[in-house]
Design a protein around this motif. Structure first.
Motif, mmCIF file in Angstrom:
data_model
loop_
_atom_site.group_PDB
_atom_site.id
_atom_site.type_symbol
_atom_site.label_atom_id
_atom_site.label_comp_id
_atom_site.label_asym_id
_atom_site.label_seq_id
_atom_site.Cartn_x
_atom_site.Cartn_y
_atom_site.Cartn_z
ATOM 1 N N CYS A 211 70.391 151.106 60.294
ATOM 2 C CA CYS A 211 69.326 150.095 60.335
ATOM 3 C C CYS A 211 69.922 148.724 60.643
ATOM 4 C CB CYS A 211 68.565 150.063 59.014
ATOM 5 S SG CYS A 211 67.442 151.461 58.789
ATOM 6 N N CYS B 297 65.213 152.054 55.920
ATOM 7 C CA CYS B 297 65.612 151.307 54.722
ATOM 8 C C CYS B 297 65.929 149.861 55.056
ATOM 9 C CB CYS B 297 66.792 151.990 54.042
ATOM 10 S SG CYS B 297 68.371 151.708 54.874
ATOM 11 N N GLY B 298 66.309 149.594 56.323
ATOM 12 C CA GLY B 298 66.615 148.230 56.728
ATOM 13 C C GLY B 298 68.001 147.755 56.328
ATOM 14 N N ARG B 299 68.754 148.584 55.586
ATOM 15 C CA ARG B 299 70.031 148.107 55.044
ATOM 16 C C ARG B 299 71.212 148.999 55.375
ATOM 17 N NH1 ARG B 299 68.679 144.815 50.146
ATOM 18 N NH2 ARG B 299 70.930 144.663 50.067
ATOM 19 N N CYS B 300 70.963 150.240 55.766
ATOM 20 C CA CYS B 300 72.093 151.162 55.955
ATOM 21 C C CYS B 300 72.872 150.793 57.224
ATOM 22 C CB CYS B 300 71.589 152.603 56.029
ATOM 23 S SG CYS B 300 70.692 152.992 57.553
ATOM 24 N N CYS C 161 68.189 156.168 60.480
ATOM 25 C CA CYS C 161 68.364 155.681 59.101
ATOM 26 C C CYS C 161 69.002 156.735 58.192
ATOM 27 C CB CYS C 161 67.003 155.265 58.529
ATOM 28 S SG CYS C 161 67.112 154.684 56.831
ATOM 29 N N SER C 162 69.955 156.288 57.394
ATOM 30 C CA SER C 162 70.676 157.188 56.480
ATOM 31 C C SER C 162 69.760 157.830 55.446
ATOM 32 C CB SER C 162 71.785 156.423 55.753
ATOM 33 O OG SER C 162 72.865 156.216 56.630
HETATM 34 ZN ZN LIG Z 1 68.381 152.722 57.015
#
Ligand SMILES: [Zn+2]
Ligand SMILES: [Zn+2]
Length: 380
Positions: free
Chosen positions: A113, A107-110, A121-122
């Protein structure tokens, strides 16, 4: 449309929008190919027409129900295909794109990440509400999908954050290997162990992961590449992949066999791709003091790994794990694709059979009995 009406149509055998065939795990060890109805796409999800999905050891454990998958669930945890439809709020992918469906979303945001650990990744590991619903079966029950992929089906509903679009001349079967096997094998060598040229490597287990690890170690410029597997056919493949020595771990103590080939010291890196805790313990002990062991295998949930204290705590050995090779999918997968395209990696050493969707049980049996290294389901 009312559920009852949809069910009646499915039972009557009439195909409608969203109808497709899928291999559904309906209970431990039970895999039924049946007609199901794909649910409308939730925000962030896309519909992908399946091209090819490998049947890997993880899928055998998922089918047996020893990995915590709740039935009904569509198996096949990494795949490839062509994007057919975008759900609401999807960015970065278009209809018609040929995509690898990666076994691990990014996701790049959790929390993970953000710390550079996209392998954790969550989106895949932290789901308080359970895995998202994907399809409705003829009896009205709702199926989820293994790894949030469900590649043993004509069509997949996947999170747009777990696909990589590629322009490649590789076949569907080759690209299908990129979502899990290639990434875990090569990522273990390049990202996790970070093999230094000229150093000695042992690969424990020569199934698909081990064969990718051997090819990766060769590309990394390893000195000796010592491959261990009880199966003679797999040892032959290991030699073709680049192993400089092959050993049968059932013939004599594998740790002693590896030490005998390394001046009594052991290897700098042991890459484990076998699964049993015994093989993992042996992998750790076949490194020299200060060496590194990378673990990828898993037995059924709840299995334990015990290690002697002194060789690890006092003798400086490092033991690390490799979830999907710790790859960053948009960075690593295109590079691995290029290495396959230019012939530096050979998928034919790994793929040993193709199966139509209706023969998914044969694929499972072949994987279970090691008749295949990797069988690939081609639903079309
Ligand atoms: Zn993530
Ligand atoms: Zn896999």
């Amino acid at each position: 449309m009312a559920d009852a009406e949809a069910t009646a149509r499915l039972r009557a055998g009439r195909r409608e929008e969203g109808a497709m065939r899928a291999a559904v795990m309906t209970g431990p060890g039970r895999l039924d190919v049946q007609e199901v109805e794909l649910l409308p796409l939730a925000p962030g999800r896309i519909r992908v027409r399946t091209g090819a999905t490998p049947f890997c050891a993880t899928d055998v454990m998922n089918a047996d129900g020893v990995f915590g998958k709740e039935p009904p669930t569509i198996l096949g945890h990494a795949s490839m295909g062509v994007v057919e439809e975008l759900g609401p709020d999807v960015m970065g992918v278009r209809v018609g794109d040929r995509v690898v469906v990666h076994g691990t979303a990014e996701c790049g945001r959790c929390f993970y990440c953000a710390r550079g650990r996209t392998d954790q990744c969550s989106v895949i590991f932290d789901r308080p509400d359970g895995p998202p619903p994907v399809a409705r079966l003829a009896d009205g029950s709702i199926a989820t999908a293994a790894g949030n992929v469900g590649g043993y089906a004509e069509v997949m509903s996947v999170d747009a954050r777990q696909v990589v679009a590629l322009d490649s001349r590789l076949s569907d079967v080759e690209l299908g290997l990129l979502g899990c096997g290639v990434t875990t094998g090569l990522g273990s060598v390049f990202n996790v162990a970070a093999v230094v040229p000229g150093s000695d490597v042992a690969v424990v287990g020569c199934g698909q992961l081990g064969l990718w690890m051997i090819q990766g170690a060769r590309l990394a410029g390893a000195g000796q590449i010592i491959a261990l597997d009880p199966d003679a056919g797999r040892r032959d493949r290991a030699v073709k992949a680049g192993a400089t020595a092959v050993l049968d771990p059932d013939e004599a103590d594998p740790v002693e066999q590896v030490r005998a080939l390394t001046g009594g010291y052991g290897v700098t890196y042991a890459l484990e791709a076998a699964g049993p805790a015994l093989a993992q313990r042996q992998a750790v002990l076949m490194t020299h003091r200060g060496g590194t062991t990378v673990l990828t295998g898993c037995e059924p949930l709840g299995a334990k790994l015990s290690l002697p204290q002194v060789p690890v705590a006092l003798h400086g050995r490092t033991v690390v794990s490799s979830q999907n090779g710790r790859v960053r999918m948009h960075h690593d997968i295109p590079r691995y694709v290029r290495m396959l395209e230019d012939g530096r990696l050979d998928a034919s050493l790994v793929v040993s059979a193709e199966f139509a969707l209706d023969r998914v049980e044969d694929a499972m049996e072949a994987a279970r009995t090691h008749r295949t290294v990797i069988g690939v389901i081609v639903p079309r």
